[in-house]
Design a protein around this motif. Structure first.
Motif, mmCIF file in Angstrom:
data_model
loop_
_atom_site.group_PDB
_atom_site.id
_atom_site.type_symbol
_atom_site.label_atom_id
_atom_site.label_comp_id
_atom_site.label_asym_id
_atom_site.label_seq_id
_atom_site.Cartn_x
_atom_site.Cartn_y
_atom_site.Cartn_z
ATOM 1 N N UNK A 73 32.565 37.879 26.363
ATOM 2 C CA UNK A 73 33.131 36.557 26.658
ATOM 3 C C UNK A 73 34.639 36.564 26.430
ATOM 4 N N UNK A 74 35.058 37.274 25.385
ATOM 5 C CA UNK A 74 36.486 37.360 25.104
ATOM 6 C C UNK A 74 37.222 37.976 26.289
ATOM 7 N N UNK A 97 31.638 43.311 13.067
ATOM 8 C CA UNK A 97 33.021 43.351 12.541
ATOM 9 C C UNK A 97 33.698 44.661 12.921
ATOM 10 N N UNK A 98 32.958 45.749 12.797
ATOM 11 C CA UNK A 98 33.536 47.053 13.151
ATOM 12 C C UNK A 98 33.873 47.099 14.651
ATOM 13 N N UNK A 99 32.968 46.544 15.456
ATOM 14 C CA UNK A 99 33.226 46.549 16.900
ATOM 15 C C UNK A 99 34.433 45.677 17.252
ATOM 16 N N UNK A 100 34.537 44.528 16.593
ATOM 17 C CA UNK A 100 35.694 43.660 16.884
ATOM 18 C C UNK A 100 36.985 44.398 16.521
ATOM 19 N N UNK A 105 40.568 43.396 17.664
ATOM 20 C CA UNK A 105 40.555 41.939 17.450
ATOM 21 C C UNK A 105 40.494 41.597 15.969
ATOM 22 N N UNK A 106 41.313 40.659 15.605
ATOM 23 C CA UNK A 106 41.411 40.271 14.191
ATOM 24 C C UNK A 106 40.151 39.544 13.744
ATOM 25 N N UNK A 107 39.881 39.594 12.480
ATOM 26 C CA UNK A 107 38.699 38.947 11.930
ATOM 27 C C UNK A 107 38.989 37.625 11.215
ATOM 28 N N UNK A 108 40.277 37.353 11.051
ATOM 29 C CA UNK A 108 40.618 36.129 10.314
ATOM 30 C C UNK A 108 40.323 34.906 11.183
ATOM 31 N N UNK A 111 42.271 34.521 14.249
ATOM 32 C CA UNK A 111 42.130 35.511 15.321
ATOM 33 C C UNK A 111 41.329 34.963 16.491
ATOM 34 N N UNK A 112 41.178 35.779 17.532
ATOM 35 C CA UNK A 112 40.477 35.309 18.731
ATOM 36 C C UNK A 112 38.973 35.210 18.515
ATOM 37 N N UNK A 113 38.419 36.139 17.716
ATOM 38 C CA UNK A 113 36.978 36.065 17.441
ATOM 39 C C UNK A 113 36.791 35.885 15.944
ATOM 40 N N UNK A 114 36.073 34.855 15.587
ATOM 41 C CA UNK A 114 35.847 34.542 14.176
ATOM 42 C C UNK A 114 34.342 34.615 13.915
ATOM 43 N N UNK A 115 33.955 35.582 13.098
ATOM 44 C CA UNK A 115 32.524 35.769 12.813
ATOM 45 C C UNK A 115 32.131 35.055 11.517
ATOM 46 N N UNK A 116 31.100 34.259 11.597
ATOM 47 C CA UNK A 116 30.571 33.619 10.387
ATOM 48 C C UNK A 116 29.213 34.252 10.114
ATOM 49 N N UNK A 117 29.073 34.829 8.951
ATOM 50 C CA UNK A 117 27.790 35.445 8.593
ATOM 51 C C UNK A 117 26.949 34.395 7.875
#
Ligand code: SAM
Length: 219
Positions: A73-74, A97-100, A105-108, A111-117
């Motif tokens: 999607x990004x 996270x590793x793939x981003x 792509x930043x994880x903060x 950033x463009x992609x933000x992952x919530x676990x």
């Protein structure tokens, strides 16, 4: 439609998956080899089409797995679009996270992609903000429970895309023809589809794409 025709139809559509970057194609191959369920070719094309027409600035994804669809999607959303994605499984979240990171792509949060676990059922309740595209691709039996929060987070004019609504064709069967193990999910998915179709705030269409997709727009 005969069963044979249906099979040939979905094979025809699936053989014409989305054109994608070599890096995404590699990630998709790896995910499939690892038995991680990722969006099917027909769904990839549908998402590319929807992102091209709706041009979202903010996307919410429920069900990251290893991050393939978020990265997909990004790639096809307008530049600067922010994607928030939720994943319950710690190992998959770690791999995502590793793939981003591998895609630069930043994880903060900025950033463009933000992952919530976490469990979407909990995470969504605590979330604010609004999204113009929401992609539901997590535990199918839970969709009906999280729909109120999803509706709250979906902007007016925003699109909700729900994947796997046909459950490999089981949704076309009567509940008695479904194995006991799958009956609860079968019932919940029917409740979910009815909730989408009967909600006056939504216009919904069910498509045979991929494993079945429900596409809703909020009025
Ligand atoms: N969207 C991904 C893609 O196409 O690359 C595939 C997602 S996979 C079909 C569904 C994911 O949802 C799984 O990784 C599963 O761990 C996650 N999931 C299931 N229940 C969840 C929940 N309650 N909250 C967040 N994630 C959940």
């Amino acid at each position: 439609m005969s069963e044979e025709y249906e099979e040939r139809l979905s094979a025809f559509i699936d053989s014409r998956g989305a054109r994608q970057t070599p890096a995404l194609a590699g990630l998709e191959r790896k995910a499939r080899a690892d038995n991680v369920p990722v969006i099917r070719p027909g769904t990839q094309r549908l998402i590319q089409f929807l992102l091209g027409t709706t041009k979202p600035a903010a996307i919410l994804e429920i069900g990251t797995a290893v991050g393939y669809s978020a990265l997909f999607m990004h790639e096809y959303a307008p530049k600067g679009c922010k994607i928030t994605t939720i994943e319950i499984d710690a190992k998959r979240a770690e791999e995502a996270r590793r793939n981003f990171a591998a895609f630069g792509l930043a994880q903060e949060e900025a950033g463009d992609i933000y992952l919530i676990e976490g469990d979407a059922g909990e995470v969504l309740k605590a979330m604010s903000g609004s999204f113009d595209f929401i992609f539901m691709d997590a535990a199918k039996g839970q969709y009906i429970n999280i729909l109120p929060e999803v509706m709250h987070l979906l902007k007016k004019g925003g699109v909700l895309l729900t994947d796997n609504v046909l459950q490999d064709g089981e949704m076309l069967e009567s509940r008695y023809a479904v194995t006991r193990r799958n009956r609860t999910i079968h019932r919940r998915m029917h409740e979910y589809l009815d909730a989408l179709l009967d909600d006056d705030r939504l216009r919904t269409v069910i498509l045979g794409t991929g494993d079945g997709a429900a596409m809703s727009v909020k009025m």
